[in-house]
Design a protein around this motif. Structure first.
Motif, mmCIF file in Angstrom:
data_model
loop_
_atom_site.group_PDB
_atom_site.id
_atom_site.type_symbol
_atom_site.label_atom_id
_atom_site.label_comp_id
_atom_site.label_asym_id
_atom_site.label_seq_id
_atom_site.Cartn_x
_atom_site.Cartn_y
_atom_site.Cartn_z
ATOM 1 N N LEU A 15 0.850 -1.188 0.000
ATOM 2 C CA LEU A 15 0.000 0.000 0.000
ATOM 3 C C LEU A 15 0.886 1.239 0.000
ATOM 4 O O LEU A 15 1.697 1.425 0.897
ATOM 5 N N VAL A 16 0.721 2.073 -1.029
ATOM 6 C CA VAL A 16 1.534 3.271 -1.197
ATOM 7 C C VAL A 16 0.698 4.474 -0.778
ATOM 8 O O VAL A 16 -0.432 4.645 -1.256
ATOM 9 N N PRO A 17 1.225 5.327 0.116
ATOM 10 C CA PRO A 17 0.461 6.500 0.538
ATOM 11 C C PRO A 17 0.411 7.570 -0.552
ATOM 12 O O PRO A 17 1.386 7.795 -1.272
ATOM 13 N N LYS A 18 -0.745 8.201 -0.672
ATOM 14 C CA LYS A 18 -0.881 9.380 -1.532
ATOM 15 C C LYS A 18 -0.864 10.586 -0.604
ATOM 16 O O LYS A 18 -1.647 10.663 0.342
ATOM 17 N N VAL A 19 0.065 11.533 -0.869
ATOM 18 C CA VAL A 19 0.210 12.701 -0.009
ATOM 19 C C VAL A 19 -0.414 13.935 -0.653
ATOM 20 O O VAL A 19 -0.626 13.978 -1.859
ATOM 21 N N LYS A 20 -0.692 14.926 0.171
ATOM 22 C CA LYS A 20 -1.314 16.155 -0.296
ATOM 23 C C LYS A 20 -0.407 16.999 -1.179
ATOM 24 O O LYS A 20 -0.884 17.794 -1.964
ATOM 25 N N ALA A 21 0.900 16.845 -1.047
ATOM 26 C CA ALA A 21 1.846 17.647 -1.830
ATOM 27 C C ALA A 21 1.533 17.531 -3.315
ATOM 28 O O ALA A 21 1.091 16.488 -3.786
ATOM 29 N N ARG A 22 1.766 18.607 -4.048
ATOM 30 C CA ARG A 22 1.548 18.647 -5.492
ATOM 31 C C ARG A 22 2.868 18.924 -6.185
ATOM 32 O O ARG A 22 3.665 19.741 -5.729
ATOM 33 N N TYR A 39 -4.396 5.502 0.717
ATOM 34 C CA TYR A 39 -3.431 4.488 0.308
ATOM 35 C C TYR A 39 -3.936 3.802 -0.955
ATOM 36 O O TYR A 39 -5.144 3.581 -1.115
ATOM 37 N N TYR A 40 -2.987 3.438 -1.835
ATOM 38 C CA TYR A 40 -3.313 2.758 -3.078
ATOM 39 C C TYR A 40 -2.503 1.477 -3.165
ATOM 40 O O TYR A 40 -1.300 1.466 -2.867
ATOM 41 N N ALA A 41 -3.153 0.388 -3.571
ATOM 42 C CA ALA A 41 -2.509 -0.918 -3.641
ATOM 43 C C ALA A 41 -1.802 -1.106 -4.983
ATOM 44 O O ALA A 41 -2.367 -0.820 -6.037
ATOM 45 N N PHE A 42 -0.561 -1.562 -4.906
ATOM 46 C CA PHE A 42 0.233 -1.910 -6.082
ATOM 47 C C PHE A 42 0.786 -3.309 -5.871
ATOM 48 O O PHE A 42 1.113 -3.688 -4.745
ATOM 49 N N LYS A 43 0.937 -4.072 -6.963
ATOM 50 C CA LYS A 43 1.574 -5.371 -6.860
ATOM 51 C C LYS A 43 3.009 -5.154 -6.381
ATOM 52 O O LYS A 43 3.729 -4.305 -6.898
ATOM 53 N N MET A 56 8.124 4.770 -1.311
ATOM 54 C CA MET A 56 7.355 5.341 -2.413
ATOM 55 C C MET A 56 6.128 6.089 -1.919
ATOM 56 O O MET A 56 5.523 5.713 -0.913
ATOM 57 N N VAL A 57 5.798 7.152 -2.645
ATOM 58 C CA VAL A 57 4.586 7.920 -2.392
ATOM 59 C C VAL A 57 3.953 8.269 -3.739
ATOM 60 O O VAL A 57 4.612 8.249 -4.775
ATOM 61 N N LEU A 58 2.685 8.595 -3.684
ATOM 62 C CA LEU A 58 1.972 9.118 -4.848
ATOM 63 C C LEU A 58 1.739 10.600 -4.631
ATOM 64 O O LEU A 58 1.414 11.027 -3.518
ATOM 65 N N MET A 59 1.901 11.386 -5.706
ATOM 66 C CA MET A 59 1.619 12.821 -5.679
ATOM 67 C C MET A 59 0.887 13.185 -6.963
ATOM 68 O O MET A 59 1.068 12.539 -7.991
ATOM 69 N N ASP A 60 0.090 14.239 -6.903
ATOM 70 C CA ASP A 60 -0.585 14.739 -8.096
ATOM 71 C C ASP A 60 0.267 15.798 -8.777
ATOM 72 O O ASP A 60 1.023 16.525 -8.128
ATOM 73 N N VAL A 61 0.129 15.884 -10.090
ATOM 74 C CA VAL A 61 0.805 16.897 -10.891
ATOM 75 C C VAL A 61 -0.114 18.107 -11.002
ATOM 76 O O VAL A 61 -1.319 17.962 -11.205
ATOM 77 N N ALA A 62 0.451 19.306 -10.867
ATOM 78 C CA ALA A 62 -0.312 20.550 -11.020
ATOM 79 C C ALA A 62 0.342 21.371 -12.131
ATOM 80 O O ALA A 62 1.473 21.812 -11.990
ATOM 81 N N GLY A 63 -0.337 21.526 -13.259
ATOM 82 C CA GLY A 63 0.195 22.312 -14.366
ATOM 83 C C GLY A 63 0.300 21.492 -15.634
ATOM 84 O O GLY A 63 0.119 20.277 -15.635
ATOM 85 N N ASP A 64 0.611 22.171 -16.731
ATOM 86 C CA ASP A 64 0.597 21.505 -18.031
ATOM 87 C C ASP A 64 1.921 21.566 -18.798
ATOM 88 O O ASP A 64 1.988 21.201 -19.957
ATOM 89 N N SER A 65 2.999 21.995 -18.161
ATOM 90 C CA SER A 65 4.262 22.142 -18.890
ATOM 91 C C SER A 65 4.906 20.813 -19.277
ATOM 92 O O SER A 65 5.821 20.795 -20.091
ATOM 93 N N ASP A 74 -2.598 14.392 -13.110
ATOM 94 C CA ASP A 74 -2.140 12.999 -13.103
ATOM 95 C C ASP A 74 -1.567 12.688 -11.728
ATOM 96 O O ASP A 74 -1.067 13.575 -11.036
ATOM 97 N N SER A 75 -1.614 11.429 -11.348
ATOM 98 C CA SER A 75 -0.913 10.979 -10.137
ATOM 99 C C SER A 75 0.356 10.270 -10.573
ATOM 100 O O SER A 75 0.342 9.505 -11.539
ATOM 101 N N VAL A 76 1.454 10.557 -9.881
ATOM 102 C CA VAL A 76 2.732 9.927 -10.214
ATOM 103 C C VAL A 76 3.288 9.206 -8.993
ATOM 104 O O VAL A 76 3.092 9.621 -7.859
ATOM 105 N N LEU A 77 3.980 8.111 -9.271
ATOM 106 C CA LEU A 77 4.610 7.297 -8.242
ATOM 107 C C LEU A 77 6.056 7.749 -8.104
ATOM 108 O O LEU A 77 6.798 7.790 -9.084
ATOM 109 N N ILE A 78 6.456 8.093 -6.892
ATOM 110 C CA ILE A 78 7.793 8.623 -6.640
ATOM 111 C C ILE A 78 8.502 7.755 -5.614
ATOM 112 O O ILE A 78 7.960 7.463 -4.552
ATOM 113 N N ASP A 79 9.736 7.352 -5.962
ATOM 114 C CA ASP A 79 10.592 6.628 -5.029
ATOM 115 C C ASP A 79 11.483 7.673 -4.358
ATOM 116 O O ASP A 79 12.419 8.185 -4.968
#
Length: 101
Positions: A15-22, A39-43, A56-65, A74-79
């Motif tokens: 289970l990977v935590p999704k944090v508020k940070a963008r 939390y989000y489940a990954f194999k 690892m954590v999940l964060m959302d992307v803010a912006g279009d660059s 989008d949500s991205v997985l970060i190590d």
């Protein structure tokens, strides 16, 4: 939840935590809150191929660059244990009080 953090490994998941940070894709993001939204489940075998599952954590992307690779919201997985630059990679970088992708 359908899977407890204690039961996840025995079922082959982590289970990977999704944090508020963008992550800012453009101007910097001042949303750097590390509070967990859920939390989000990954194999587990998938995560192990990508890095260290327990860092690892999940964060959302803010912006279009970064479009079309990363889209706004989008949500991205970060190590967070990864500190080496890899050619052709996409990185989340904290500079002072802002986080960029």
């Amino acid at each position: 939840p359908w899977m407890s953090p204690e039961a996840a490994p025995s079922m082959g998941y982590s289970l990977v935590p999704k944090v508020k940070a963008r992550l800012a894709a453009g101007s910097g993001s001042l949303e750097t809150d590390g509070n967990i939204e859920g939390y989000y489940a990954f194999k587990l075998d998938f995560l192990k191929r990508k890095g260290r599952p327990n860092r690892m954590v999940l964060m959302d992307v803010a912006g279009d660059s970064m479009e079309p690779v990363l889209m706004d919201r989008d949500s991205v997985l970060i190590d967070e244990s990864q500190h080496e630059i890899i050619a052709g990679g996409i990185f989340a970088v904290g500079i002072e009080h802002e986080v960029y992708v």
